[in-house]
Design an enzyme around this catalytic site. Sequence first.
Site, short mmCIF file in Angstrom:
data_model
loop_
_atom_site.label_atom_id
_atom_site.label_comp_id
_atom_site.label_asym_id
_atom_site.label_seq_id
_atom_site.Cartn_x
_atom_site.Cartn_y
_atom_site.Cartn_z
N LYS A 1 0.86 -1.20 0.00
CA LYS A 1 0.00 0.00 0.00
C LYS A 1 0.90 1.25 0.00
O LYS A 1 1.92 1.27 0.69
CB LYS A 1 -0.91 -0.04 1.24
CG LYS A 1 -1.94 1.09 1.28
CD LYS A 1 -2.94 0.92 2.41
CE LYS A 1 -3.90 2.09 2.52
NZ LYS A 1 -4.88 1.94 3.60
N SER B 1 -9.75 2.34 2.65
CA SER B 1 -8.87 3.07 1.78
C SER B 1 -7.88 2.19 0.98
O SER B 1 -7.30 2.67 0.02
CB SER B 1 -8.06 4.09 2.60
OG SER B 1 -7.24 3.43 3.53
N SER C 1 -10.14 0.11 6.78
CA SER C 1 -9.52 0.19 5.45
C SER C 1 -8.94 -1.08 4.87
O SER C 1 -8.62 -1.13 3.69
CB SER C 1 -8.44 1.26 5.45
OG SER C 1 -9.05 2.51 5.30
N1 GLN Z 1 -13.24 4.82 6.06
C1 GLN Z 1 -12.53 5.17 7.24
C2 GLN Z 1 -12.08 6.61 7.18
O1 GLN Z 1 -12.32 7.21 6.22
C3 GLN Z 1 -11.39 4.23 7.49
C4 GLN Z 1 -10.08 4.62 6.95
C5 GLN Z 1 -8.98 3.69 7.33
O2 GLN Z 1 -9.19 2.64 7.94
N2 GLN Z 1 -7.76 4.09 6.99
O3 GLN Z 1 -11.50 7.13 8.08
#
Ligand code: GLN
Length: 493
Positions: free
Chosen positions: A79, A155, A179
């Site tokens: 990532k 994400s 994410s």
């Molecule tokens: N969707 C969540 C956010 O926008 C999770 C993001 C994540 O786990 N990095 O914060």
Amino acid sequence: MKFYEYMGYELIEKIKNKELSIPELIESCFHRIEETEQILHSFVALSKEKALEKAKSLDKDLEQGKKIGQLYGLPLANKDLICVKGFPTTCSSKILQDYHPPYNAFVIGKLVEQEGAIHIGNTNMDEFAMGSSTENSCYGPTYNPWEISRVSGGSSGGAGASISSGQTILALGSDTGGSIRCPASFCGVVGLKPTYGRVSRYGLIAFANSLDQIGPITKCVYDSALMLEIMSGKDPLDSTSVDMKVDKYTEELSKPIEKKILGIPKEFFGEGVDNEVESAVRKAIDKLESLGAKTIDVSIPHLEYTVATYYLICMSEASSNLARYDGLRYGNMSDNLSGDVYDVFSRTRGERFGPEVRRRIYLGTYALSAGYYDMFYIKALKVRSLIKNDFVEAFNKCDSIVCPTMPLTAFKVGELIDDPLQMYIADVLTCPVNLAGIPALSIPCGFDSNGLPIGFQIIGDYFDEKGILNIGYQLEQELNIYRKMAPAAKGGK
Ligand code: GLN
């Protein structure tokens, strides 16, 4: 059969038996990427030359009978927020376009340097990991291999799509509020968020450091267990990593689950959970019962406050963590240098951060500011303790908790991007896990009437990755859908 129709552990056997060479594997992996990348856009940067070079050198070492590590040259997609020495690591943000980390993250040291995985490139993500759809990337979205008009989740959407389309065998994600599990759910693959402290965050660019964890995204539970076994453990360079024995996760997978008690939290099946998602998850629970597991009702009464609590805490931490990107300490400076130093700093940040990141910095700064700190930030920390206690109580009665990963299946690209609140609410079943710091696994358990994958979430007590992987593996074998490939993986829409 194509290489991507095999699981990682099967490819390792083929390499050991000399049915497949590591250079052949890496060549076909880049071939697969060339075939599908234009449709999917999972990667933001590739490392083809280096990867092929390493494949050859591992192959040579293997020929000479040298030890090459447990991963035998399997391709690993990283990532874009986990540092790889000398390789552009940008958090899919304009502000980090020129960043080449001077060191490897702990997990890269373990998987790549020590155990012989091959880094093939970095995957697309929401900018600084803020989002649930990968639409917040400065490079544009990653499309879902099951239906390309849909998002891949976020994400770590690039990671999810790269696994489900067969572009790679192993992928790394990070999970602050869901994410890893959200893209795993939307792309029909396996994703694991470990207990906070199980895996070192050294070299993970911080979003919200009290919630962030790195974890694997793979095609099957076995491969995730194998990656976790390698990645876990104490790291002196991350004081929050915990010095606790690392279980042999892979060896526990086939244990019978007949004595397990599974908790079903009624709040996780409440309003907002799609009917088809609920029915697939309930069917999977029936399967677990048919394997001998017992189910009981449990309650997480503070679930209704988790989205508000999570967003207050993650935005507050983000506003502090992202203060370093001013163009001087980190980040590339604005071309317009007029005015004083503060003008240049704010211009740089205004130009180089995307709208979602800016929104979170504003709101986080507000929540931490004098006069509002007690009302927002401190209050959120108190509610966080209540949510954590809900889980502690539930785990007094059951071994693991089972529920949907996401309340819905992959939505359309563009559908929620202008409605941040709706997008935030989609995290309701994943972010409580991060607030409590416990581990959770997402595995595919079926498809909705549009043919989109549905994710099944297994939440464990602190450091019980062993238990959730065991249940996940048993369910995966019973459901037997994990080899089903996404249509994009069959060559197009
Ligand atoms: N969707 C969540 C956010 O926008 C999770 C993001 C994540 O786990 N990095 O914060």
